[in-house]
Design an enzyme around this catalytic site. Structure first.
Site, PDB file in Angstrom:
ATOM      1  N   THR B  15       0.820  -1.214   0.000  1.00  0.00           N
ATOM      2  CA  THR B  15       0.000   0.000   0.000  1.00  0.00           C
ATOM      3  C   THR B  15       0.853   1.263   0.000  1.00  0.00           C
ATOM      4  O   THR B  15       0.609   2.194  -0.780  1.00  0.00           O
ATOM      5  CB  THR B  15      -0.898   0.016   1.249  1.00  0.00           C
ATOM      6  OG1 THR B  15      -1.488  -1.271   1.380  1.00  0.00           O
ATOM      7  CG2 THR B  15      -1.982   1.050   1.130  1.00  0.00           C
ATOM      8  N   LYS B 107       8.503   1.451  11.795  1.00  0.00           N
ATOM      9  CA  LYS B 107       8.692   1.812  13.212  1.00  0.00           C
ATOM     10  C   LYS B 107       9.161   0.642  14.049  1.00  0.00           C
ATOM     11  O   LYS B 107       9.925   0.809  14.984  1.00  0.00           O
ATOM     12  CB  LYS B 107       7.415   2.387  13.806  1.00  0.00           C
ATOM     13  CG  LYS B 107       6.183   1.518  13.636  1.00  0.00           C
ATOM     14  CD  LYS B 107       5.292   2.056  12.540  1.00  0.00           C
ATOM     15  CE  LYS B 107       4.071   1.212  12.360  1.00  0.00           C
ATOM     16  NZ  LYS B 107       3.249   1.653  11.237  1.00  0.00           N
ATOM     17  N   GLU B 131      10.361   9.886   8.680  1.00  0.00           N
ATOM     18  CA  GLU B 131       9.173  10.688   9.004  1.00  0.00           C
ATOM     19  C   GLU B 131       7.905   9.838   9.030  1.00  0.00           C
ATOM     20  O   GLU B 131       7.008  10.064   9.841  1.00  0.00           O
ATOM     21  CB  GLU B 131       9.043  11.829   7.990  1.00  0.00           C
ATOM     22  CG  GLU B 131       7.911  12.792   8.247  1.00  0.00           C
ATOM     23  CD  GLU B 131       8.056  13.532   9.568  1.00  0.00           C
ATOM     24  OE1 GLU B 131       7.348  13.154  10.515  1.00  0.00           O
ATOM     25  OE2 GLU B 131       8.867  14.469   9.651  1.00  0.00           O
ATOM     26  N   LYS B 207       6.372   3.532  18.281  1.00  0.00           N
ATOM     27  CA  LYS B 207       6.429   4.943  17.877  1.00  0.00           C
ATOM     28  C   LYS B 207       6.889   5.825  19.040  1.00  0.00           C
ATOM     29  O   LYS B 207       7.644   6.781  18.846  1.00  0.00           O
ATOM     30  CB  LYS B 207       5.058   5.380  17.370  1.00  0.00           C
ATOM     31  CG  LYS B 207       4.657   4.641  16.085  1.00  0.00           C
ATOM     32  CD  LYS B 207       3.167   4.763  15.818  1.00  0.00           C
ATOM     33  CE  LYS B 207       2.745   4.018  14.563  1.00  0.00           C
ATOM     34  NZ  LYS B 207       1.272   3.916  14.449  1.00  0.00           N
TER      35      LYS B 207
END
Lengths: 437, 437
Positions: B15, B107, B131, B207
């Protein structure tokens, strides 16, 4: 670290200038760890050197003449914080001509002379940084310019004048007239003696011109913005808007329209479930719509010495890192220079202070509440809110409460004791509470 | 512009990978104007080259073997989007060893192997950009690392798992159980078939480890985080919390505590007037507290191919600009390269479409409403909301309404006509309405 310091010259020692000096001084250790070199103010220009200030001037060369500082000071970065569009323009152009990177918080200067200034900087390969010029401490310039750079940006809208947002918030909360809310804002220092630039929307338009240039890749077009201030907003409009499900905010709006753009500043009804409707007082907020990211929002303090200084110093550090680069990417991956990362002890969650929510199922007996509250009192835990509900059908009764802020272990101990009470059922639910004041 | 393109290799065409290809293709003109060079995907690795995808693969060299792409492809930047912590770790380390800048959205990889990876990159003077690893399209990494770099950061808290936020939002809105809300989330693609990583808080902890490292200058400390998922939250708790004035959110919280830090992920009661309480559905939000800026907040889409691709592409463009730099500051002041700024026509506000709020004072006579609504209808303006109030004391009656979205001039024409009606008093108030859907 013994590396050569980055030398900064600050022109103007008003509220923001003092904030910059304070920040570079107080946060010096952290800043050095981030940049890899100390960043120090070596020179400052002020016409009132003897005025009392809320920052240290030790070791700083004070220049009574800003022009001379720009022309002569041995600095790596010049920071323009005098405001206005006359002298500030000359100083900025002189700094660019001398090949010095410039940091400015001056939105009026950029909105009105930005095309000249950025053109001069581009011709010299120089830098003019201006994070502080829009929305104070919110890093919105960097977000649009870099963080959202992969998007075609469709629109930007924001609460970008704290004075107007404060006045409108007070009018909504107290039913005050515009005039009364303005007078209060002036008394509290949130509005100037001559509030025209703020309440007529000019300041917001300065900022919108900058946002639109960044978002759409167009030159600054301040003069083309349709501007309407907040003086026509009445308590009655605010109240009727509320009945309709809206709040009234002064927004700056820039959006694409066909092959062109709409640029406008005006009081705007915003649905009360939109995040912009919920940003009150002197806070600023900006939402950006990109074709990939969708809507992204940012909020924070839009004015004040420290918040604005936060943005000025961010620009100084960007430039300092670029000047210092010995790798091709001057920004360290984890924000601090790799050799400046330091393990920090992690506090066991049992020792972390928090308010707690507790829900207990209890038998429907007399004295239950008093025994539970006695245990809480014995552990020196105050109760901020409590709810007892009678059983429905054959169920147990429910007691739910929120405590004051206490160390986790104290709550755990009290809970263990409660769970030994014969009328307390197994399976208490407890969550932490955070206030974000 | 005829400059040499920046060549990107993408590993993984799921995706997010498809989103990255789509974005670099669809936004190519804007991106070239920002960077000064085209940025194109020249190589991609996938084990399923023949699968139908929502992006163009024309001209892209497809590698069935990701290792070989990393070792051999003639690219300037490598993008790791395969997920997982085994092969992804090897590929990332191999790319660093080859001296290639790496962009990753992974992450789990960074939380668990970040110290090794960032250490390897630092030793080589290389870049690992990430990011997209936290809060999807919200540029929170850059904000903490650069935008707030002047601050000592006291704490970070965030809604950083969209699956949990969706489930908690549905439970609150519909009174659903955790299990029912989870099943709905799975049906809609907001939760995985095995939802453990999300609902047990592991993903949020990954995260949070990254955010804490950035905020405090500490190595990644994923294993030290206290983690509690949302499976124990019941509709009853959500309802009682509401009575107390709170919403329940899964938060990741990192804050300084003495000389150490608290690192925790848990369901949290948040006051319902805090902005975090108002962030619903799959949206993410992060608040950061800095000693100068105070509280700054960020919200947006935390997941999804396009939002995540927005962050991946932002990292690619950062690196591309650094590679392209012919001045010491690679980021252009106004986001676009100076020679790529283009004037855009500004649409006159009379032509800008908007919904309008109108308040009229009218004499208290029969037929007033029908004549006003007739004028609106004659100008093809629908009314979305209307309120008529009888006079108080000697005052006039009030009619207030909100129109559908129409061009400004159509509203102006209708208003001019209304103001000619004998029972309409001078001084109509009209503001624009913006919906931010």
């Amino acid at each position: 670290m013994m590396a050569t310091p980055v030398r900064v010259g600050v022109i103007g020692l008003g509220t923001v200038g003092q904030g910059v000096l304070r920040l570079l001084h107080e946060n010096a250790a952290e800043i050095t760890r981030r940049v890899g070199r100390p960043v120090i103010v070596t020179d400052a220009a002020t016409r009132t050197p003897s005025r009392a200030r809320d920052c240290k001037l030790d070791g700083i060369h004070l220049w009574p003449d800003a022009q001379r500082l720009v022309a002569e000071a041995e600095v790596d970065i010049l920071v323009e914080l005098i405001g206005g569009t006359g002298v500030a323009r000359e100083l900025t152009l002189a700094a660019i001509a001398r090949g010095k990177p410039v940091v400015t918080a001056n939105k009026a200067l950029l909105a009105e002379h930005g095309n000249e200034i950025f053109g001069a900087a581009a011709a010299k390969g120089g830098v003019v940084a201006f994070e502080a010029a829009v929305a104070g401490g919110i890093p919105i310039i960097k977000a649009i310019r870099e963080g959202l750079a992969g998007n075609v940006i469709d629109g930007v809208a924001g609460i970008i004048n704290g004075t107007c947002n404060y006045i409108l918030t007070q009018m909504a909360a107290k039913g005050q007239s515009f005039g009364d809310a303005l007078a209060d804002a002036q008394r509290l220092g949130y509005a100037e003696a001559d509030p025209t630039f703020d309440v007529e929307g000019v300041d917001a338009a300065h900022k919108l011109a900058i946002l639109a240039a960044l978002a759409f890749g167009m030159p600054l077009a301040f003069d083309a913005i349709a501007v309407e201030g907040i003086t026509a907003v009445t308590p009655q409009d605010i109240e009727i808007a509320k009945v309709f499900g809206y709040r009234i905010k002064l927004l700056g709006i820039a959006k694409r329209h066909g092959g062109g753009v709409e640029l406008r500043v005006h009081p705007t009804l915003v649905p009360d479930d939109a995040l912009l409707a919920k940003v009150d007082g002197v806070l600023n907020a900006v939402v950006v719509h990109g074709n990939a990211v969708g809507q992204v929002g940012f909020y924070g303090r839009g004015a004040g010495g420290d918040a604005t200084a936060s943005a000025v110093v961010a620009d100084i550090l960007d430039i300092a890192r670029a000047l210092s680069a010995d790798t091709r990417h001057a920004v360290p991956a984890l924000a601090y220079q790799p050799d400046a990362l330091r393990p920090l002890p992690v506090v066991p969650i049992r020792d972390a202070p928090s308010a707690f929510y507790l829900r207990l199922r209890v038998a429907d007996e007399a004295g239950v509440l008093s025994q539970i509250t006695a245990i809480l009192a014995a552990h020196d835990i105050s109760v901020e809110a409590i709810l007892q509900r009678e059983p429905r059908g054959g169920e147990d009764a429910t007691i739910a409460l929120i405590t004051s802020i206490i160390p986790g272990h104290r709550f755990d101990d009290a809970l263990a004791e409660m769970q030994k009470l014969p009328f307390v059922r197994a399976g208490a639910t407890r969550f932490r509470v955070e206030k974000f004041d």
